[in-house]
Design a protein around this motif. Structure first.
Motif, mmCIF file in Angstrom:
data_model
loop_
_atom_site.group_PDB
_atom_site.id
_atom_site.type_symbol
_atom_site.label_atom_id
_atom_site.label_comp_id
_atom_site.label_asym_id
_atom_site.label_seq_id
_atom_site.Cartn_x
_atom_site.Cartn_y
_atom_site.Cartn_z
ATOM 1 N N ALA A 75 0.829 -1.207 0.000
ATOM 2 C CA ALA A 75 0.000 0.000 0.000
ATOM 3 C C ALA A 75 0.863 1.257 0.000
ATOM 4 C CB ALA A 75 -0.929 -0.006 1.209
ATOM 5 N N LEU A 76 1.949 1.230 0.768
ATOM 6 C CA LEU A 76 2.832 2.398 0.824
ATOM 7 C C LEU A 76 3.451 2.685 -0.537
ATOM 8 C CD1 LEU A 76 4.508 4.564 2.331
ATOM 9 C CD2 LEU A 76 6.202 2.785 2.774
ATOM 10 N N VAL A 77 4.014 1.665 -1.163
ATOM 11 C CA VAL A 77 4.681 1.863 -2.453
ATOM 12 C C VAL A 77 3.673 2.279 -3.520
ATOM 13 C CG1 VAL A 77 6.007 0.730 -4.272
ATOM 14 C CG2 VAL A 77 6.571 0.310 -1.875
ATOM 15 N N ALA A 78 2.483 1.694 -3.492
ATOM 16 C CA ALA A 78 1.452 2.072 -4.460
ATOM 17 C C ALA A 78 1.078 3.546 -4.292
ATOM 18 C CB ALA A 78 0.220 1.186 -4.288
ATOM 19 N N GLN A 79 0.972 3.983 -3.046
ATOM 20 C CA GLN A 79 0.657 5.391 -2.772
ATOM 21 C C GLN A 79 1.734 6.307 -3.335
ATOM 22 O OE1 GLN A 79 1.133 8.205 1.080
ATOM 23 N NE2 GLN A 79 0.085 6.276 1.481
ATOM 24 N N VAL A 80 2.991 5.956 -3.103
ATOM 25 C CA VAL A 80 4.102 6.784 -3.585
ATOM 26 C C VAL A 80 4.133 6.811 -5.103
ATOM 27 C CG1 VAL A 80 6.617 6.982 -3.672
ATOM 28 C CG2 VAL A 80 5.482 6.427 -1.504
ATOM 29 N N ARG A 81 3.866 5.670 -5.733
ATOM 30 C CA ARG A 81 3.950 5.579 -7.191
ATOM 31 C C ARG A 81 2.830 6.327 -7.903
ATOM 32 N NH1 ARG A 81 6.155 -0.701 -7.619
ATOM 33 N NH2 ARG A 81 8.371 -0.109 -7.679
ATOM 34 N N GLU A 82 1.847 6.806 -7.168
ATOM 35 C CA GLU A 82 0.805 7.629 -7.788
ATOM 36 C C GLU A 82 1.385 8.955 -8.280
ATOM 37 O OE1 GLU A 82 -2.323 8.151 -4.999
ATOM 38 O OE2 GLU A 82 -2.999 6.053 -5.071
ATOM 39 N N ASN A 83 2.482 9.405 -7.616
ATOM 40 C CA ASN A 83 3.053 10.704 -7.964
ATOM 41 C C ASN A 83 4.529 10.661 -8.341
ATOM 42 O OD1 ASN A 83 0.662 12.378 -7.272
ATOM 43 N ND2 ASN A 83 1.055 11.615 -5.211
ATOM 44 N N ALA A 84 5.180 9.519 -8.152
ATOM 45 C CA ALA A 84 6.615 9.450 -8.442
ATOM 46 C C ALA A 84 6.978 8.072 -8.970
ATOM 47 C CB ALA A 84 7.431 9.762 -7.190
ATOM 48 N N GLU A 85 7.780 8.056 -10.020
ATOM 49 C CA GLU A 85 8.243 6.794 -10.594
ATOM 50 C C GLU A 85 9.538 6.382 -9.885
ATOM 51 O OE1 GLU A 85 9.525 4.887 -14.932
ATOM 52 O OE2 GLU A 85 8.597 6.890 -14.824
ATOM 53 N N ILE A 86 9.374 5.848 -8.683
ATOM 54 C CA ILE A 86 10.559 5.525 -7.881
ATOM 55 C C ILE A 86 11.339 4.376 -8.517
ATOM 56 C CG2 ILE A 86 9.826 6.414 -5.641
ATOM 57 C CD1 ILE A 86 8.725 3.681 -4.975
ATOM 58 N N ARG A 87 12.669 4.530 -8.530
ATOM 59 C CA ARG A 87 13.538 3.540 -9.151
ATOM 60 C C ARG A 87 14.146 2.575 -8.145
ATOM 61 N NH1 ARG A 87 15.037 5.457 -14.211
ATOM 62 N NH2 ARG A 87 13.305 6.703 -15.010
ATOM 63 N N VAL A 88 14.348 3.063 -6.888
ATOM 64 C CA VAL A 88 14.940 2.217 -5.849
ATOM 65 C C VAL A 88 14.105 2.336 -4.583
ATOM 66 C CG1 VAL A 88 16.964 1.746 -4.410
ATOM 67 C CG2 VAL A 88 17.277 2.513 -6.776
ATOM 68 N N VAL A 89 13.768 1.189 -3.991
ATOM 69 C CA VAL A 89 13.107 1.142 -2.680
ATOM 70 C C VAL A 89 14.076 0.462 -1.725
ATOM 71 C CG1 VAL A 89 11.140 0.312 -1.339
ATOM 72 C CG2 VAL A 89 10.827 0.950 -3.753
ATOM 73 N N ALA A 90 14.491 1.172 -0.685
ATOM 74 C CA ALA A 90 15.364 0.606 0.344
ATOM 75 C C ALA A 90 14.549 0.445 1.620
ATOM 76 C CB ALA A 90 16.568 1.512 0.595
ATOM 77 N N ILE A 91 14.648 -0.739 2.248
ATOM 78 C CA ILE A 91 13.804 -1.063 3.393
ATOM 79 C C ILE A 91 14.650 -1.587 4.541
ATOM 80 C CG2 ILE A 91 11.741 -2.301 4.161
ATOM 81 C CD1 ILE A 91 11.067 -2.868 1.272
ATOM 82 N N ASP A 92 14.341 -1.112 5.746
ATOM 83 C CA ASP A 92 15.002 -1.619 6.946
ATOM 84 C C ASP A 92 14.257 -2.847 7.454
ATOM 85 O OD1 ASP A 92 16.359 -2.049 9.321
ATOM 86 O OD2 ASP A 92 15.329 -0.436 10.401
ATOM 87 N N ILE A 93 14.460 -3.962 6.771
ATOM 88 C CA ILE A 93 13.854 -5.240 7.170
ATOM 89 C C ILE A 93 14.639 -6.342 6.460
ATOM 90 C CG2 ILE A 93 12.186 -5.682 5.321
ATOM 91 C CD1 ILE A 93 11.314 -5.769 9.067
ATOM 92 N N PRO A 94 14.820 -7.499 7.107
ATOM 93 C CA PRO A 94 15.548 -8.586 6.433
ATOM 94 C C PRO A 94 14.837 -9.049 5.164
ATOM 95 C CG PRO A 94 15.457 -8.981 8.795
ATOM 96 C CD PRO A 94 14.537 -7.820 8.519
ATOM 97 N N ILE A 95 15.611 -9.147 4.095
ATOM 98 C CA ILE A 95 15.126 -9.696 2.830
ATOM 99 C C ILE A 95 16.031 -10.870 2.481
ATOM 100 C CG2 ILE A 95 14.792 -9.269 0.364
ATOM 101 C CD1 ILE A 95 14.320 -6.321 1.038
ATOM 102 N N GLY A 96 15.436 -12.042 2.274
ATOM 103 C CA GLY A 96 16.220 -13.259 2.081
ATOM 104 C C GLY A 96 16.329 -13.987 3.407
ATOM 105 N N LEU A 97 15.407 -14.925 3.651
ATOM 106 C CA LEU A 97 15.336 -15.607 4.944
ATOM 107 C C LEU A 97 16.058 -16.951 4.890
ATOM 108 C CD1 LEU A 97 11.587 -14.901 5.820
ATOM 109 C CD2 LEU A 97 13.610 -13.505 6.304
ATOM 110 N N PRO A 98 16.941 -17.207 5.847
ATOM 111 C CA PRO A 98 17.725 -18.453 5.818
ATOM 112 C C PRO A 98 16.851 -19.670 6.115
ATOM 113 C CG PRO A 98 18.110 -17.289 7.868
ATOM 114 C CD PRO A 98 17.280 -16.373 7.018
#
Length: 277
Positions: free
Chosen positions: A82-105
């Protein structure tokens, strides 16, 4: 007299008595002080393409967008989608950086977490150890502990803090595995602030002093952190962390980030387990 007046007088004296070489020496010796002095304006960070830095918050997720305008904007969403969809209504964001683990062992820990802790002397505890996928899929903390113990060779237990991120981790995990488009990276605000400041920030981020230090660190790198207000669904430290993550997103868009580890780890989910800064 102000510091500007003092410096001007010093330069005039040097020029009159010793010539241009002395003026150059004085300017070089004051360069770092000039860069960091609170009265010196810093050009706003204005990446060529819009980027988004995201941090978890009580309302879900808070995001800060940096773009060509140089004016950060703040957004809040209950889910990462929902957050990214909201942002993309007004900006064509190229990079999303997130403070959360991505890639779970699937078993054991991640190199990314261990290397990030090593890069933050005195602040390593701010990097939680990522649990195994089976632990996060467990419905209760007790089950999660059992799953993590069973899946790790060294019988690594699951901390309550790490398991508490379960909902947020699974939210991002499902979104990233659904091919959301654009570049999505994992970042960590303490690493970002340490890189900006040249050393880990020892002040607690939830204390007023810690907030001031972080705002000044961001200012020195061209980010005027928006004012925080109560009732917004996020705390001030969440907002400042999102600003720091956005700084890393801008660096990544320019191809300047460093990776922990240098080569990503891959587990069964096929996602690169790597923290960027």
């Amino acid at each position: 007299m102000t510091w500007r007046d003092d410096l001007s007088a010093l330069l005039e004296t040097a020029a009159a008595e010793s010539g241009p070489a002395a003026v150059t020496d004085i300017l070089e010796s004051h360069l770092e002080a000039l860069k960091t002095h609170p009265d010196v304006p810093v050009p706003p960070l204005a990446p060529d393409v819009p980027v988004l830095g995201v941090d978890a918050c009580p309302a879900g997720w808070v995001g800060v967008v940096l773009g060509p305008s140089g004016r950060p904007t703040v957004h809040v969403g209950a889910t990462i989608k929902a957050l990214v969809a909201q942002v993309r209504e007004n900006a064509e964001i190229r990079v999303v950086a997130i403070d959360i683990p991505i890639g779970l062992p699937d078993a054991g820990g991640r190199q990314a977490d261990a290397l990030a802790r090593a890069a933050l002397p005195g602040k390593g505890s701010s990097v939680f150890s990522t649990l195994t996928r089976s632990a996060y899929l467990a419905e209760t903390y007790a089950e999660g502990r059992e799953q993590n113990l069973a899946a790790t060779d060294d019988h690594f237990s699951a901390s309550a803090q790490a398991y508490a991120l379960r909902t947020k981790i699974l939210d991002v995990d499902g979104w990233v595995r659904g091919s959301p488009g654009g570049v999505v990276i994992e970042a960590h605000p303490e690493l970002s602030f340490a890189r900006m400041a040249g050393a880990p920030l020892v002040e607690r981020k939830k204390d007023p002093e810690g907030a001031l230090v972080r705002r000044e660190t961001l200012r020195r790198h061209g980010i005027a952190a928006p004012a925080w207000f109560s009732g917004s669904g996020f705390a001030e430290d969440d907002l400042l962390d999102a600003c720091a993550i956005a700084w890393t997103a801008a660096r990544h868009a320019d191809g300047e980030t460093e990776s922990f580890p240098a080569e990503p780890e891959y587990f069964s989910d096929g996602l690169p387990a790597v923290i960027r800064v």
